[in-house]
Design an enzyme around this catalytic site. Structure first.
Site, PDB file in Angstrom:
ATOM      1  N   HIS A  97       0.853  -1.201   0.000  1.00 46.54           N
ATOM      2  CA  HIS A  97       0.000   0.000   0.000  1.00 46.54           C
ATOM      3  C   HIS A  97       0.884   1.245   0.000  1.00 46.54           C
ATOM      4  CE1 HIS A  97      -2.840   3.032   1.394  1.00 46.54           C
ATOM      5  NE2 HIS A  97      -3.790   2.240   0.933  1.00 46.54           N
ATOM      6  N   GLU A 169      -3.923   1.857  -7.546  1.00 47.19           N
ATOM      7  CA  GLU A 169      -4.230   2.973  -6.651  1.00 47.19           C
ATOM      8  C   GLU A 169      -3.311   4.148  -6.979  1.00 47.19           C
ATOM      9  OE1 GLU A 169      -6.452   1.785  -2.980  1.00 47.19           O
ATOM     10  OE2 GLU A 169      -4.364   1.651  -2.422  1.00 47.19           O
TER      11      GLU A 169
HETATM   12  C1  PEP Z   1      -6.709   3.394   0.307  1.00 45.25           C
HETATM   13  O1  PEP Z   1      -6.314   3.664   1.416  1.00 45.25           O
HETATM   14  O2  PEP Z   1      -6.266   2.399  -0.299  1.00 45.25           O
HETATM   15  C2  PEP Z   1      -7.712   4.265  -0.315  1.00 45.25           C
HETATM   16  C3  PEP Z   1      -8.111   4.000  -1.528  1.00 45.25           C
HETATM   17  O3  PEP Z   1      -8.136   5.313   0.440  1.00 45.25           O
HETATM   18  P1  PEP Z   1      -9.308   6.358   0.075  1.00 45.25           P
HETATM   19  O4  PEP Z   1     -10.486   5.533  -0.406  1.00 45.25           O
HETATM   20  O5  PEP Z   1      -9.592   7.044   1.342  1.00 45.25           O
HETATM   21  O6  PEP Z   1      -8.802   7.246  -0.998  1.00 45.25           O
END
Ligand code: PEP
Length: 264
Positions: A97, A169
């Site tokens: 992450h 992400e």
């Molecule tokens: C995450 O922490 O992986 C994430 C996607 O956070 P958020 O949805 O708050 O952007």
């Protein structure tokens, strides 16, 4: 195809009372909603993993962890292993992450060791990849993602890679309210498919699950997961509110059902 809705609770739910309120509210919301062919994966802080397994795990709700150490046992003060989590009933582990990369110095290499440990324990790794704002603005997003995949999955056989879930992400979207366009997400999904096809063949590229994560909310879920080739979402902040998490799951499962009908 079954959609995954992963809730990353991060370092929240500070008291037993708060945790118990979460259980109650989650159960109530889940009862009221119909989720079509989808699975919710809740990833609580490790101290709550056991109780989440006991209180919320069902056929459609799995429990995930937010991190592990790559060794199985021994003198590694403060760490927990994939084998321990597996024994507790955990099925998924988030690896790499962006917050672990930023605050704890994790790299593609450490992610690689952790993914190997997750697979050996018989769990599913959710491997997070994605570019920073600077990397995107300077035209290096694709290169960074290729490198994260190649290094993060190095020396893992294709049979084992097939079990890994990739979470795209964009770092600039996590925890902010900036979101990519549907086209930008589609481009990355196609890039990921291309990397997997080149490295492991088309059959595996078709099998690999890809999630989108970054500011997924009830208001953005449909747009962020509009690509029928997307296998679900990873939700941070909004997963702390069971009502929002379950609503997002409903939106994703309904739009996937509509996509299936439209493709007939
Ligand atoms: C995450 O922490 O992986 C994430 C996607 O956070 P958020 O949805 O708050 O952007």
């Amino acid at each position: 195809m079954q959609k995954l809705i992963v809730g990353n609770l991060k370092m929240n739910l500070l008291t037993i009372a708060e945790r118990d309120r979460y259980f109650e509210s989650f159960k109530k919301e889940l009862k009221a909603k119909k989720l079509l062919d989808s699975k919710i994966v809740i990833c609580p802080p490790s101290v709550h993993v056991e109780s989440f397994v006991k209180k919320t795990k069902t056929k459609t709700v799995s429990i995930g962890a937010q991190n592990i150490f790559w060794e199985e046992r021994g003198s590694y003060t403060g760490e927990i292993s994939a084998t321990m989590l597996k024994d507790m009933g955990v099925e998924f582990v988030i690896i790499g992450h962006s917050e672990r990369r930023k605050y704890f110095g994790e790299t593609n290499e450490t992610a690689n060791s952790k993914i190997k440990a997750v697979i050996s324990a018989g769990l599913v790794a959710i491997y997070c990849v994605g570019e920073t704002r600077e990397e995107r603005d300077s035209g290096f997003a694709a290169q960074i993602i290729v490198q994260q995949i190649v290094e993060g999955l190095a020396d893992i056989s294709s049979a084992k890679v097939a079990s890994v879930v990739i979470a795209y992400e964009p770092v600039w979207s996590v925890g902010s309210d900036s979101i990519p366009t549907s086209d930008e997400i589609l481009e990355t999904r196609i890039l990921l498919r291309k990397i997997f096809a080149e490295k492991y063949g088309l059959q595996l590229a078709d099998k690999i699950k890809v999630l989108y994560g970054g500011s997924v909310k009830v208001t953005t879920a449909k747009q962020l997961c509009i690509d029928p080739g997307m296998d679900g979402v990873l939700v941070g902040r909004e997963s702390l509110i069971p009502m929002e998490l379950v609503k997002i799951a409903e939106i994703i499962s309904v739009s996937s059902e509509q996509g299936a009908v439209n493709n007939k």
